[in-house]
Write a protein that holds these residues in place. Structure first.
Motif, mmCIF file in Angstrom:
data_model
loop_
_atom_site.group_PDB
_atom_site.id
_atom_site.type_symbol
_atom_site.label_atom_id
_atom_site.label_comp_id
_atom_site.label_asym_id
_atom_site.label_seq_id
_atom_site.Cartn_x
_atom_site.Cartn_y
_atom_site.Cartn_z
ATOM 1 N N MET A 1 0.848 -1.200 0.000
ATOM 2 C CA MET A 1 0.000 0.000 0.000
ATOM 3 C C MET A 1 0.880 1.245 0.000
ATOM 4 S SD MET A 1 -2.948 1.103 2.673
ATOM 5 C CE MET A 1 -3.942 -0.314 2.245
ATOM 6 N N THR A 2 0.429 2.212 -0.749
ATOM 7 C CA THR A 2 1.212 3.440 -0.819
ATOM 8 C C THR A 2 1.163 4.202 0.499
ATOM 9 O OG1 THR A 2 1.462 5.538 -1.949
ATOM 10 C CG2 THR A 2 -0.755 4.730 -1.749
ATOM 11 N N THR A 3 2.241 4.847 0.852
ATOM 12 C CA THR A 3 2.232 5.690 2.033
ATOM 13 C C THR A 3 2.462 7.144 1.645
ATOM 14 O OG1 THR A 3 4.569 5.226 2.332
ATOM 15 C CG2 THR A 3 3.037 3.905 3.612
ATOM 16 N N GLN A 4 2.406 7.403 0.356
ATOM 17 C CA GLN A 4 2.623 8.760 -0.117
ATOM 18 C C GLN A 4 1.380 9.600 0.139
ATOM 19 O OE1 GLN A 4 3.634 8.842 -4.231
ATOM 20 N NE2 GLN A 4 4.049 11.022 -4.234
ATOM 21 N N SER A 5 1.563 10.851 0.544
ATOM 22 C CA SER A 5 0.404 11.703 0.751
ATOM 23 C C SER A 5 0.196 12.596 -0.469
ATOM 24 C CB SER A 5 0.561 12.542 2.017
ATOM 25 O OG SER A 5 1.532 13.539 1.840
ATOM 26 N N VAL A 6 -1.036 13.018 -0.627
ATOM 27 C CA VAL A 6 -1.418 13.860 -1.760
ATOM 28 C C VAL A 6 -2.224 15.044 -1.237
ATOM 29 C CG1 VAL A 6 -1.460 11.912 -3.367
ATOM 30 C CG2 VAL A 6 -3.550 12.562 -2.159
ATOM 31 N N THR A 7 -2.295 16.095 -2.039
ATOM 32 C CA THR A 7 -3.102 17.248 -1.641
ATOM 33 C C THR A 7 -4.580 16.897 -1.802
ATOM 34 O OG1 THR A 7 -3.032 18.147 -3.868
ATOM 35 C CG2 THR A 7 -1.342 18.896 -2.344
ATOM 36 N N LEU A 8 -5.400 17.529 -0.979
ATOM 37 C CA LEU A 8 -6.843 17.279 -1.014
ATOM 38 C C LEU A 8 -7.530 18.337 -1.864
ATOM 39 C CD1 LEU A 8 -8.018 16.328 2.577
ATOM 40 C CD2 LEU A 8 -8.000 14.906 0.538
ATOM 41 N N PRO A 9 -8.165 17.938 -2.951
ATOM 42 C CA PRO A 9 -8.860 18.921 -3.787
ATOM 43 C C PRO A 9 -9.931 19.661 -2.983
ATOM 44 C CG PRO A 9 -8.773 16.761 -4.866
ATOM 45 C CD PRO A 9 -8.284 16.570 -3.461
ATOM 46 N N GLY A 10 -9.945 20.985 -3.113
ATOM 47 C CA GLY A 10 -10.969 21.762 -2.425
ATOM 48 C C GLY A 10 -10.663 22.071 -0.973
ATOM 49 N N HIS A 11 -9.505 21.587 -0.461
ATOM 50 C CA HIS A 11 -9.116 21.863 0.925
ATOM 51 C C HIS A 11 -7.687 22.397 0.901
ATOM 52 C CE1 HIS A 11 -12.629 19.640 2.497
ATOM 53 N NE2 HIS A 11 -12.349 18.710 1.606
ATOM 54 N N ALA A 12 -7.545 23.668 0.667
ATOM 55 C CA ALA A 12 -6.222 24.264 0.498
ATOM 56 C C ALA A 12 -5.322 23.959 1.691
ATOM 57 C CB ALA A 12 -6.358 25.770 0.328
ATOM 58 N N GLY A 13 -4.114 23.486 1.403
ATOM 59 C CA GLY A 13 -3.120 23.257 2.444
ATOM 60 C C GLY A 13 -3.256 21.930 3.171
ATOM 61 N N HIS A 14 -4.227 21.113 2.773
ATOM 62 C CA HIS A 14 -4.431 19.838 3.475
ATOM 63 C C HIS A 14 -3.992 18.652 2.626
ATOM 64 C CE1 HIS A 14 -6.404 21.321 7.064
ATOM 65 N NE2 HIS A 14 -7.022 22.196 6.301
ATOM 66 N N ARG A 15 -3.401 17.666 3.301
ATOM 67 C CA ARG A 15 -2.917 16.461 2.642
ATOM 68 C C ARG A 15 -3.373 15.226 3.419
ATOM 69 N NH1 ARG A 15 1.320 17.635 -0.830
ATOM 70 N NH2 ARG A 15 1.998 15.470 -0.827
ATOM 71 N N LEU A 16 -3.545 14.112 2.699
ATOM 72 C CA LEU A 16 -3.831 12.814 3.311
ATOM 73 C C LEU A 16 -3.085 11.748 2.529
ATOM 74 C CD1 LEU A 16 -7.706 12.871 3.912
ATOM 75 C CD2 LEU A 16 -5.930 12.977 5.664
#
Ligand SMILES: [Zn+2]
Length: 167
Positions: A1-16
Protein backbone atom coordinates in the motif's frame (compact mmCIF):
# COMPACT_ATOMS: atom_id res chain seq x y z
CA UNK A 1 0.00 0.00 0.00
CA UNK A 2 1.21 3.44 -0.82
CA UNK A 3 2.23 5.69 2.03
CA UNK A 4 2.62 8.76 -0.12
CA UNK A 5 0.40 11.70 0.75
CA UNK A 6 -1.42 13.86 -1.76
CA UNK A 7 -3.10 17.25 -1.64
CA UNK A 8 -6.84 17.28 -1.01
CA UNK A 9 -8.86 18.92 -3.79
CA UNK A 10 -10.97 21.76 -2.42
CA UNK A 11 -9.12 21.86 0.93
CA UNK A 12 -6.22 24.26 0.50
CA UNK A 13 -3.12 23.26 2.44
CA UNK A 14 -4.43 19.84 3.48
CA UNK A 15 -2.92 16.46 2.64
CA UNK A 16 -3.83 12.81 3.31
CA UNK A 17 -2.40 9.44 2.40
CA UNK A 18 -3.43 8.69 -1.18
CA UNK A 19 -6.01 6.00 -0.39
CA UNK A 20 -7.55 8.11 2.40
CA UNK A 21 -7.70 11.14 0.09
CA UNK A 22 -9.43 9.13 -2.62
CA UNK A 23 -11.99 7.85 -0.11
CA UNK A 24 -12.53 11.36 1.29
CA UNK A 25 -13.47 12.61 -2.17
CA UNK A 26 -15.91 9.71 -2.61
CA UNK A 27 -17.43 10.36 0.82
CA UNK A 28 -18.00 14.05 0.02
CA UNK A 29 -19.73 13.17 -3.23
CA UNK A 30 -21.88 10.50 -1.55
CA UNK A 31 -22.93 12.90 1.22
CA UNK A 32 -23.34 15.98 -0.93
CA UNK A 33 -21.53 17.81 1.88
CA UNK A 34 -18.03 19.27 2.20
CA UNK A 35 -16.80 19.35 5.81
CA UNK A 36 -14.44 22.29 6.36
CA UNK A 37 -11.10 21.02 7.65
CA UNK A 38 -8.89 22.46 10.35
CA UNK A 39 -6.34 19.63 10.31
CA UNK A 40 -5.39 16.58 8.24
CA UNK A 41 -1.95 15.02 7.79
CA UNK A 42 0.23 16.43 10.55
CA UNK A 43 4.00 16.29 10.14
CA UNK A 44 5.95 14.73 13.02
CA UNK A 45 7.42 18.10 14.06
CA UNK A 46 3.95 19.59 14.45
CA UNK A 47 2.74 16.53 16.36
CA UNK A 48 5.71 16.85 18.71
CA UNK A 49 5.08 20.56 19.27
CA UNK A 50 1.42 19.92 20.12
CA UNK A 51 2.33 17.05 22.47
CA UNK A 52 4.90 19.17 24.31
CA UNK A 53 2.37 22.02 24.68
CA UNK A 54 -0.16 19.74 26.34
CA UNK A 55 1.99 17.24 28.26
CA UNK A 56 4.72 17.79 30.82
CA UNK A 57 7.60 15.42 31.44
CA UNK A 58 7.05 13.22 34.49
CA UNK A 59 4.12 11.48 36.13
CA UNK A 60 2.09 14.24 37.79
CA UNK A 61 -1.27 12.43 37.71
CA UNK A 62 -3.70 13.81 40.29
CA UNK A 63 -1.53 16.78 41.23
CA UNK A 64 -2.98 20.31 40.91
CA UNK A 65 -2.86 21.51 37.33
CA UNK A 66 -2.70 18.03 35.82
CA UNK A 67 -5.09 15.42 34.51
CA UNK A 68 -4.76 11.67 35.04
CA UNK A 69 -3.76 11.25 31.39
CA UNK A 70 -0.21 9.87 31.56
CA UNK A 71 1.50 8.68 28.38
CA UNK A 72 4.85 7.15 27.59
CA UNK A 73 7.00 8.80 24.93
CA UNK A 74 10.61 7.85 24.25
CA UNK A 75 10.60 5.69 27.38
CA UNK A 76 9.51 8.48 29.73
CA UNK A 77 6.19 9.39 31.33
CA UNK A 78 4.39 12.58 30.35
CA UNK A 79 1.27 14.01 32.06
CA UNK A 80 -1.36 16.12 30.33
CA UNK A 81 -1.95 19.57 31.77
CA UNK A 82 -5.44 20.55 32.92
CA UNK A 83 -7.53 22.34 30.33
CA UNK A 84 -5.85 20.82 27.30
CA UNK A 85 -7.20 18.25 24.85
CA UNK A 86 -5.69 14.82 24.55
CA UNK A 87 -2.95 14.41 21.93
CA UNK A 88 -1.41 11.27 20.53
CA UNK A 89 2.17 10.38 21.39
CA UNK A 90 4.32 11.69 18.50
CA UNK A 91 4.69 9.07 15.81
CA UNK A 92 1.50 7.20 16.73
CA UNK A 93 -1.27 9.57 15.62
CA UNK A 94 -3.45 8.79 12.66
CA UNK A 95 -2.86 12.41 11.69
CA UNK A 96 0.84 11.60 11.41
CA UNK A 97 0.05 8.80 9.01
CA UNK A 98 -2.29 10.94 6.91
CA UNK A 99 -5.34 8.90 7.91
CA UNK A 100 -7.31 11.43 9.98
CA UNK A 101 -8.98 14.79 9.61
CA UNK A 102 -10.31 17.36 12.04
CA UNK A 103 -13.44 19.17 10.92
CA UNK A 104 -14.12 22.79 11.87
CA UNK A 105 -16.51 23.07 14.83
CA UNK A 106 -17.73 26.64 14.38
CA UNK A 107 -19.10 28.52 11.43
CA UNK A 108 -17.12 31.72 10.90
CA UNK A 109 -17.15 34.57 8.39
CA UNK A 110 -14.55 32.59 6.44
CA UNK A 111 -16.68 29.43 6.24
CA UNK A 112 -17.92 28.95 2.71
CA UNK A 113 -21.64 28.49 2.08
CA UNK A 114 -23.28 25.07 1.92
CA UNK A 115 -22.53 22.41 0.87
CA UNK A 116 -19.56 23.39 3.07
CA UNK A 117 -20.40 22.36 6.63
CA UNK A 118 -18.92 22.32 10.13
CA UNK A 119 -19.48 19.77 12.91
CA UNK A 120 -20.83 21.72 15.90
CA UNK A 121 -21.42 18.66 18.13
CA UNK A 122 -21.68 14.88 18.08
CA UNK A 123 -25.36 15.24 17.15
CA UNK A 124 -24.95 17.92 14.49
CA UNK A 125 -27.33 16.84 11.67
CA UNK A 126 -24.69 17.59 9.03
CA UNK A 127 -22.18 15.45 10.93
CA UNK A 128 -24.62 12.55 11.18
CA UNK A 129 -25.56 12.83 7.50
CA UNK A 130 -21.92 12.97 6.43
CA UNK A 131 -20.96 9.97 8.56
CA UNK A 132 -23.83 7.89 7.24
CA UNK A 133 -22.64 8.49 3.67
CA UNK A 134 -18.92 8.27 4.53
CA UNK A 135 -18.86 4.97 6.48
CA UNK A 136 -19.12 2.75 3.36
CA UNK A 137 -16.08 4.67 2.09
CA UNK A 138 -14.04 3.82 5.19
CA UNK A 139 -14.36 7.14 7.06
CA UNK A 140 -15.71 6.70 10.59
CA UNK A 141 -15.70 8.31 14.03
CA UNK A 142 -14.72 5.28 16.15
CA UNK A 143 -11.49 6.90 17.29
CA UNK A 144 -13.12 10.33 17.63
CA UNK A 145 -15.74 8.96 19.98
CA UNK A 146 -13.09 7.09 21.97
CA UNK A 147 -11.24 10.35 22.67
CA UNK A 148 -14.45 12.44 22.86
CA UNK A 149 -13.57 14.58 19.84
CA UNK A 150 -16.63 15.03 17.64
CA UNK A 151 -14.48 16.77 15.00
CA UNK A 152 -12.04 13.88 14.50
CA UNK A 153 -12.65 11.34 11.70
CA UNK A 154 -10.37 8.47 10.74
CA UNK A 155 -9.97 6.45 7.56
CA UNK A 156 -10.14 2.67 8.02
CA UNK A 157 -9.00 0.98 4.78
CA UNK A 158 -10.54 -2.35 5.83
CA UNK A 159 -13.98 -0.71 6.10
CA UNK A 160 -13.79 0.90 2.65
CA UNK A 161 -16.22 -1.03 0.45
CA UNK A 162 -15.39 1.06 -2.59
CA UNK A 163 -11.58 1.11 -2.49
CA UNK A 164 -9.97 0.62 -5.85
CA UNK A 165 -8.73 -2.95 -6.26
CA UNK A 166 -5.11 -3.58 -7.16
CA UNK A 167 -3.46 -0.56 -5.56
ZN1 LIG B 1 -7.86 14.84 15.03
Amino acid sequence: MTTQSVTLPGHAGHRLRADAANAWERAKKAAGLIPELTDSERPYAVQERIFRQRYELGNHAGKPGYTNDVRTWQGRKWTRRNGTAAAAVPGTSNHGQGLAVDVATKRTAATRARPHVVFSSFNDPDRLAFLKAARPHGWDDTEGRAVNEHWHLTYYPAKDKHAKVGK
